[in-house]
Motif scaffolding. Structure first.
Motif, PDB file in Angstrom:
ATOM      1  N   ARG A  22       0.686  -1.026  -0.202  1.00 41.22           N
ATOM      2  CA  ARG A  22       0.318   0.103  -0.154  1.00 41.22           C
ATOM      3  C   ARG A  22       1.283   1.556  -0.158  1.00 41.22           C
ATOM      4  O   ARG A  22       0.547   2.333  -0.646  1.00 41.22           O
ATOM      5  N   ASP A  23       2.340   1.111   0.500  1.00 38.66           N
ATOM      6  CA  ASP A  23       2.489   2.406   0.906  1.00 38.66           C
ATOM      7  C   ASP A  23       3.717   2.364  -0.393  1.00 38.66           C
ATOM      8  O   ASP A  23       3.618   4.098  -0.881  1.00 38.66           O
ATOM      9  N   VAL A  24       3.903   1.299  -0.797  1.00 38.29           N
ATOM     10  CA  VAL A  24       4.599   1.431  -2.435  1.00 38.29           C
ATOM     11  C   VAL A  24       3.774   2.263  -3.418  1.00 38.29           C
ATOM     12  O   VAL A  24       4.118   2.795  -4.133  1.00 38.29           O
ATOM     13  N   LEU A  25       2.269   1.945  -3.482  1.00 39.08           N
ATOM     14  CA  LEU A  25       1.596   2.391  -4.677  1.00 39.08           C
ATOM     15  C   LEU A  25       1.088   3.723  -3.942  1.00 39.08           C
ATOM     16  O   LEU A  25       1.040   4.435  -5.281  1.00 39.08           O
ATOM     17  N   ALA A  26       0.777   3.683  -2.589  1.00 40.05           N
ATOM     18  CA  ALA A  26       0.891   5.639  -2.982  1.00 40.05           C
ATOM     19  C   ALA A  26       1.729   6.628  -2.886  1.00 40.05           C
ATOM     20  O   ALA A  26       1.299   7.547  -3.834  1.00 40.05           O
ATOM     21  N   ALA A  27       2.481   5.926  -3.441  1.00 37.11           N
ATOM     22  CA  ALA A  27       3.945   6.825  -3.803  1.00 37.11           C
ATOM     23  C   ALA A  27       4.040   6.823  -5.115  1.00 37.11           C
ATOM     24  O   ALA A  27       4.148   8.136  -5.870  1.00 37.11           O
ATOM     25  N   VAL A  28       3.245   5.470  -6.006  1.00 39.03           N
ATOM     26  CA  VAL A  28       3.154   6.191  -7.199  1.00 39.03           C
ATOM     27  C   VAL A  28       2.150   7.024  -8.163  1.00 39.03           C
ATOM     28  O   VAL A  28       1.671   7.632  -8.803  1.00 39.03           O
ATOM     29  N   LEU A  29       0.414   7.071  -7.166  1.00 37.93           N
ATOM     30  CA  LEU A  29      -0.149   7.488  -7.505  1.00 37.93           C
ATOM     31  C   LEU A  29      -0.151   9.351  -7.414  1.00 37.93           C
ATOM     32  O   LEU A  29       0.931   9.552  -6.490  1.00 37.93           O
ATOM     33  N   PRO A  30      -0.866   9.718  -8.200  1.00 35.34           N
ATOM     34  CA  PRO A  30      -0.864  11.486  -8.078  1.00 35.34           C
ATOM     35  C   PRO A  30      -1.715  11.440  -7.180  1.00 35.34           C
ATOM     36  O   PRO A  30      -3.052  10.589  -7.258  1.00 35.34           O
ATOM     37  N   ALA A  31      -1.910  12.760  -6.906  1.00 31.27           N
ATOM     38  CA  ALA A  31      -3.086  13.428  -6.411  1.00 31.27           C
ATOM     39  C   ALA A  31      -4.444  13.135  -7.023  1.00 31.27           C
ATOM     40  O   ALA A  31      -4.455  14.035  -8.406  1.00 31.27           O
ATOM     41  N   PRO A  32      -5.243  13.424  -7.056  1.00 24.97           N
ATOM     42  CA  PRO A  32      -5.457  13.004  -4.921  1.00 24.97           C
ATOM     43  C   PRO A  32      -5.934  11.961  -4.932  1.00 24.97           C
ATOM     44  O   PRO A  32      -6.042  11.781  -3.492  1.00 24.97           O
ATOM     45  N   PHE A  33      -5.812  10.557  -5.586  1.00 26.92           N
ATOM     46  CA  PHE A  33      -5.265   9.263  -5.334  1.00 26.92           C
ATOM     47  C   PHE A  33      -4.797   9.069  -4.377  1.00 26.92           C
ATOM     48  O   PHE A  33      -3.522   8.854  -4.177  1.00 26.92           O
ATOM     49  N   LEU A  34      -5.660   8.188  -3.745  1.00 19.41           N
ATOM     50  CA  LEU A  34      -4.868   7.169  -2.911  1.00 19.41           C
ATOM     51  C   LEU A  34      -5.300   5.515  -2.668  1.00 19.41           C
ATOM     52  O   LEU A  34      -6.184   5.221  -3.065  1.00 19.41           O
ATOM     53  N   PRO A  35      -4.750   5.092  -2.635  1.00 19.33           N
ATOM     54  CA  PRO A  35      -5.344   3.251  -2.721  1.00 19.33           C
ATOM     55  C   PRO A  35      -6.474   2.731  -2.201  1.00 19.33           C
ATOM     56  O   PRO A  35      -5.944   3.397  -0.429  1.00 19.33           O
ATOM     57  N   HIS A  36      -6.681   1.778  -2.333  1.00 22.68           N
ATOM     58  CA  HIS A  36      -7.882   1.625  -1.851  1.00 22.68           C
ATOM     59  C   HIS A  36      -7.610   0.233  -1.355  1.00 22.68           C
ATOM     60  O   HIS A  36      -7.759  -0.506  -2.466  1.00 22.68           O
ATOM     61  N   VAL A  37      -7.570  -0.048  -0.069  1.00 23.87           N
ATOM     62  CA  VAL A  37      -6.933  -1.173   0.328  1.00 23.87           C
ATOM     63  C   VAL A  37      -8.168  -2.166   0.332  1.00 23.87           C
ATOM     64  O   VAL A  37      -9.103  -1.608   1.508  1.00 23.87           O
TER      65      VAL A  37
END
Length: 243
Positions: A22-37
């Motif tokens: 989840r942390d790796v994916l969060a770093a890949v995503l542009p704002a405003p997106f966050l991972p849906h866990v």
């Protein structure tokens, strides 16, 4: 001017999923997106879809076109002014259709890259290989029908997986403009998924060590859908202030 909607038939749709740190994916995503866990993991994947009778709403199906398509997708959420939103972020789309590559992002949401597809399917088995003309995207997937969801998946049952994918019908795709994402809503007449066992799942996107260190993105599950009439409706652009 963008067309109001596009209609098509899903002839075959493979949903190939990766469970991602989840942390790796969060770093890949542009704002405003966050991972849906789900079960502690982010969910990324590839949608490999053959569409038939693709045409503007109101045009007879006999005048529609057919295409193979691939979309890299990530399940996301974010906090909007009127509350939380769940959707799909699409960093890249590829298509066999010259027309779709010309009109995508212009007449209809979704910038599309031209690609070559090689597809073999029959007797419950599927193999799809895709390589983009710009040499920036490659996919190779092989799978066969199974009795249940793959062991170790974040989805405990087929019903759980079906509910997860059905609850996020809107996709927001990257565009050439920073902070601007174009959106489309997918609605279907009916809904049905069958589980697959993955024999191979390779993607240049998820195998890019610059995005995903080794072991941070692992094949998780796969499902197939077929024979669904669909309508794809444009949504207002999502715009995010950039510094």
């Amino acid at each position: 001017m963008r067309v109001p909607a596009v209609r098509a038939t899903i002839e075959r749709r493979l949903l190939v999923n990766f469970r991602v740190d989840r942390d790796v994916l969060a770093a890949v995503l542009p704002a405003p997106f966050l991972p849906h866990v789900v079960a502690g993991y982010g969910i990324g994947g590839i949608c490999l879809i053959r569409l038939g009778a693709v045409r503007p709403a109101g045009v007879p199906a006999t005048l529609g076109v057919r295409s193979e398509n691939a979309a890299h997708r990530i399940a996301v959420e974010w906090e909007a002014a009127d509350g939380p939103v769940t959707a799909v972020y699409i960093p890249r789309r590829d298509t066999s259709s010259r027309l779709a590559s010309v009109l995508g992002g212009r007449a209809f949401p979704g910038w599309q890259h031209r690609a070559r597809f090689r597809v073999t399917e029959g007797e419950g088995s599927y193999r799809v290989e895709m390589s983009s003309h710009d040499a920036r995207a490659r996919v190779s997937v092989a799978a066969h029908l199974a009795d249940d969801v793959m062991p170790g998946s974040v989805f405990g049952t087929l019903d759980e997986a079906s509910a997860f994918f059905r609850c996020a019908p809107c996709g927001y795709a990257a565009t050439p403009a920073d902070g601007v994402f174009d959106g489309v809503n997918l609605s279907t007449k009916g809904w049905g998924m069958a589980p697959l066992h993955l024999d191979e799942a390779r993607s240049s996107f998820f195998e890019d060590d610059g995005r995903f260190p080794p072991g941070s993105a692992v094949p998780d599950s796969a499902f197939v859908m077929a024979g669904l009439d669909t309508t794809w409706r444009p949504q207002p652009d999502l715009r995010v202030a950039t510094s």
